[in-house]
Design a protein around this motif. Structure first.
Motif, short mmCIF file in Angstrom:
data_model
loop_
_atom_site.label_atom_id
_atom_site.label_comp_id
_atom_site.label_asym_id
_atom_site.label_seq_id
_atom_site.Cartn_x
_atom_site.Cartn_y
_atom_site.Cartn_z
N ASN A 73 0.88 -1.16 0.00
CA ASN A 73 0.00 0.00 0.00
C ASN A 73 0.91 1.21 0.00
OD1 ASN A 73 -1.21 2.16 2.20
ND2 ASN A 73 -2.68 1.50 0.67
N PHE A 76 2.73 5.24 2.29
CA PHE A 76 3.38 4.97 3.57
C PHE A 76 4.86 5.36 3.49
CE2 PHE A 76 4.55 1.83 6.99
CZ PHE A 76 3.64 2.25 7.94
N GLU A 80 7.03 3.02 1.37
CA GLU A 80 6.55 2.90 -0.01
C GLU A 80 5.68 4.11 -0.31
OE1 GLU A 80 6.39 -0.44 1.39
OE2 GLU A 80 5.05 0.24 2.97
N PHE A 113 -4.25 -1.45 2.19
CA PHE A 113 -3.42 -2.21 3.13
C PHE A 113 -4.13 -3.48 3.59
CE2 PHE A 113 -1.86 -3.32 7.36
CZ PHE A 113 -0.53 -3.52 7.07
N ALA A 130 5.17 -4.15 3.25
CA ALA A 130 4.40 -2.92 3.41
C ALA A 130 4.58 -2.35 4.81
CB ALA A 130 2.92 -3.22 3.15
N GLY A 131 5.80 -2.41 5.32
CA GLY A 131 5.98 -1.99 6.70
C GLY A 131 5.03 -2.76 7.60
N MET A 132 4.80 -4.03 7.22
CA MET A 132 3.79 -4.82 7.92
C MET A 132 4.36 -5.40 9.20
SD MET A 132 1.43 -7.99 6.69
CE MET A 132 0.46 -7.08 5.50
N THR A 133 3.63 -5.17 10.28
CA THR A 133 4.04 -5.64 11.59
C THR A 133 3.69 -7.12 11.76
OG1 THR A 133 3.52 -3.46 12.42
CG2 THR A 133 3.75 -5.21 14.07
N ARG A 138 -1.98 -12.19 12.72
CA ARG A 138 -1.61 -12.32 11.30
C ARG A 138 -0.85 -13.62 11.06
NH1 ARG A 138 0.29 -6.02 10.59
NH2 ARG A 138 -1.81 -5.14 10.39
N GLN A 181 -5.13 4.24 10.11
CA GLN A 181 -5.26 3.66 8.78
C GLN A 181 -5.91 2.28 8.92
OE1 GLN A 181 -1.69 2.94 6.46
NE2 GLN A 181 -2.90 2.32 4.69
N THR A 184 -4.56 -1.51 10.11
CA THR A 184 -3.18 -1.50 10.60
C THR A 184 -3.17 -1.81 12.10
OG1 THR A 184 -3.30 0.86 11.10
CG2 THR A 184 -2.49 0.24 8.90
N THR A 185 -1.97 -2.02 12.63
CA THR A 185 -1.89 -2.29 14.06
C THR A 185 -2.36 -1.07 14.85
OG1 THR A 185 0.46 -1.74 13.86
CG2 THR A 185 -0.10 -4.07 14.01
N ASP A 223 2.56 4.52 12.31
CA ASP A 223 3.98 4.20 12.43
C ASP A 223 4.83 5.47 12.41
OD1 ASP A 223 2.32 2.12 11.18
OD2 ASP A 223 4.14 0.91 11.23
N GLU A 247 7.29 -2.50 17.37
CA GLU A 247 6.93 -3.59 16.47
C GLU A 247 8.09 -4.02 15.57
OE1 GLU A 247 2.48 -2.27 15.62
OE2 GLU A 247 3.86 -1.32 14.24
N TYR A 249 8.87 -5.32 11.54
CA TYR A 249 8.34 -5.42 10.18
C TYR A 249 8.94 -6.65 9.49
CZ TYR A 249 7.13 -0.37 10.48
OH TYR A 249 6.63 0.86 10.81
N1 ARG Z 1 2.91 -1.38 10.71
C1 ARG Z 1 1.51 -1.22 10.56
C2 ARG Z 1 0.84 -2.55 10.39
O1 ARG Z 1 1.44 -3.50 10.03
C3 ARG Z 1 1.12 -0.30 9.44
C4 ARG Z 1 1.61 -0.66 8.08
C5 ARG Z 1 0.97 0.15 6.99
N2 ARG Z 1 1.67 -0.02 5.78
C6 ARG Z 1 1.37 0.54 4.59
N3 ARG Z 1 2.14 0.29 3.59
N4 ARG Z 1 0.36 1.32 4.47
O2 ARG Z 1 -0.31 -2.72 10.60
#
Ligand code: ARG
Length: 286
Positions: A73, A76, A80, A113, A130-133, A138, A181, A184-185, A223, A247, A249
Motif C-alpha cells: 500500500n 506509507f 513505499e 493495506f 508494506a511496513g507490515m508488523t 496475522r 489507517q 493497521t496495528t 507508524d 513492532e 516489520y
Molecule cells: N505497521 C503497521 C501494520 O502492520 C502499518 C503498516 C501500513 N503499511 C502501509 N504500507 N500502508 O499494521
C-alpha cells in the motif's frame, strides 16, 4: 525427464498388475518404492530449474514466472510511496535487492493495506512488503519472513493539543477521537484500547492526517516514520515523545510457501550481513 516419469509410472502400473495376481502386501511395497523414485527425480529437476541464476538451493515458484510480485500500500513514506508514477522507498528497494538475489524481476502491486494478506493468500502476489508488523493474529493467516526493520506506533496531534503524552488517552473520563489507517496495528490496538466509537479508520495515512487537521479527530496513531513524513509535510502538527507500541516489520507470504520463504529469508540475511539493508534505510531515514 517426462519420459523417465512416464516409464516409472508404466513400471508402477505393471508391477501393480503383476502383483495383483499375487499377494496384496507385496503390491503396496513395490508400488511405493517405484513411486518414490519417480518423485525424487521430479523434485531434483525442479530444484535444478529454480536454482538457475540464483545460486540458492531451495526450489521455489512464483505467481508470475521470472517475477517477484510484491503487494503493498504505497501511501506509507518512507517505506513505499509514489514519486511520479513510480513506487519508491525502503520496502521497494529492499524488495528489488531480494528479487535480484533470487534472479527475479520485481513487480509492485499497489492496493489497500487490508487487502495485502488476502491477495498473498489468493495467489495474486508472492509476498506482502508494506511496513507490515508481525502479530500473532496475522501469523495465523500468513507466514512471515525474518524481520528486516523495526517500527514504532506514534501519536500525532495538533500543536497545543491537550494530549501531551500517551497516558492522556487513557485518563479517567478521556474520550479523545483517534484516526488510524484501516486494518493497521494502529487501528487494531486503539480499537481494543479505546473502543470502536472513538476510532475512525481512513484508507491511508494522508486521509487520517487531513482529518486531524480538519478537526475530525484529536490524534492519529500511525507508524513513526510515516508520522515524521506527514508532520514534515503539514504545518502545525507534532509527534508525541512517548510511543504507543514497538513492532517488527517483515514480509508476509502464503502459509506453507516454504521454499520461497526460505529463499527470501536467506536473501534478507545476506542483505543484512553485507550492510545493504542498513544503507537503504539510511538513505531514507536521516
Ligand atoms: N505497521 C503497521 C501494520 O502492520 C502499518 C503498516 C501500513 N503499511 C502501509 N504500507 N500502508 O499494521
Amino acid at each position: 525427464m517426462k519420459k523417465i516419469i512416464a516409464m516409472a509410472l508404466v513400471l508402477v502400473m505393471a508391477l501393480g498388475l503383476f502383483a495383483a495376481c499375487g499377494e496384496d502386501k507385496e503390491t503396496k511395497k513395490t508400488t511405493t518404492a517405484a513411486t518414490t523414485e519417480a518423485t525424487t527425480e521430479a523434485t531434483t529437476e525442479a530444484t535444478a530449474e529454480a536454482t538457475e541464476g540464483t545460486g540458492e538451493a531451495a526450489a521455489f515458484t512464483t505467481v508470475n514466472p521470472g517475477k517477484l510480485t510484491m503487494a503493498t500500500n504505497a501511501y506509507f513514506p518512507p517505506y513505499e510511496y509514489y514519486e511520479g508514477e513510480t513506487i519508491i522507498g525502503i520496502d521497494a528497494e529492499i524488495a528489488a535487492a531480494i528479487a535480484e538475489k533470487l534472479g527475479l524481476e520485481l513487480e509492485i502491486v499497489d492496493m489497500q493495506f487490508d487487502s495485502i494478506i488476502s491477495s498473498v493468500n489468493a495467489g495474486s502476489a508472492d509476498m506482502g512488503l508494506a511496513g507490515m508488523t508481525v502479530t500473532p493474529e496475522r501469523q495465523e493467516e500468513v507466514d512471515f519472513s525474518i524481520s528486516y526493520a523495526s517500527g514504532v506506533q506514534s501519536i500525532i496531534v495538533k500543536e497545543g493539543s491537550p494530549i501531551t503524552t500517551v497516558d492522556d488517552l487513557y485518563a479517567e473520563g478521556a474520550a479523545y477521537k483517534v484516526g488510524v489507517q484501516l486494518g493497521t496495528t494502529g487501528d487494531i490496538y486503539s480499537t481494543d484500547d479505546f473502543g470502536e466509537e472513538l476510532v475512525t479508520q481512513y484508507t491511508n495515512g494522508n486521509e487520517a492526517v487531513a482529518a486531524l487537521l480538519g478537526g475530525d479527530v484529536d490524534c492519529v496513531i500511525i507508524d513513526n516514520e510515516p508520522a515524521k513524513a506527514f508532520v514534515e509535510a503539514n504545518e502545525g502538527l507534532v509527534i508525541l515523545e512517548t510511543s504507543y507500541a514497538d513492532e517488527d516489520y517483515a514480509a508476509c507470504l502464503a502459509k506453507g510457501n516454504t521454499a520461497l520463504l526460505e529463499a527470501i529469508d536467506n536473501a534478507i540475511m545476506e542483505l543484512t550481513a553485507d550492510g545493504t539493508i542498513d544503507a537503504i534505510i539510511a538513505k531514507y531515514i536521516k
